[in-house]
Design a protein around this motif. Structure first.
Motif, short mmCIF file in Angstrom:
data_model
loop_
_atom_site.label_atom_id
_atom_site.label_comp_id
_atom_site.label_asym_id
_atom_site.label_seq_id
_atom_site.Cartn_x
_atom_site.Cartn_y
_atom_site.Cartn_z
N LYS A 147 -4.89 -1.26 9.82
CA LYS A 147 -4.97 -1.20 8.35
C LYS A 147 -6.05 -2.14 7.83
O LYS A 147 -6.74 -1.83 6.87
N ILE A 158 -9.02 -0.93 5.41
CA ILE A 158 -9.23 -1.50 4.08
C ILE A 158 -10.65 -2.06 3.96
O ILE A 158 -11.31 -1.89 2.93
N LEU A 171 0.83 -1.20 0.00
CA LEU A 171 0.00 0.00 0.00
C LEU A 171 0.87 1.25 0.00
O LEU A 171 1.97 1.25 0.53
#
Length: 67
Positions: free
Chosen positions: A25, A29, A7
């Motif tokens: 994260k 996401i 990413l």
């Protein structure tokens, strides 16, 4: 489903700035994917504008009131 991705660190950092109490994260996401799908579904509905013909006498307000 387990997936490894690379990413953009700057993009992830910016996304965290706009998030409400998102700590990981993975959560970031998942929310991004949900919003992506939701936006695409709305876009598909907007494509139908002007293409649907309602039956004569159709009264959406009456249906909302449960009459």
């Amino acid at each position: 489903m387990r997936t490894n991705v690379v990413l953009d660190d700057n993009l992830v950092a910016e996304a965290f700035k706009y998030s409400d109490n998102i700590k990981t994260k993975k959560d970031l996401i998942e929310i991004a994917l949900r919003e992506f799908v939701k936006n695409r579904k709305m876009k598909n509905l907007q494509d139908l504008k002007g293409k649907i013909k309602f039956a004569d006498g159709y009264d959406y307000k009456k249906m909302r009131a449960g009459e």
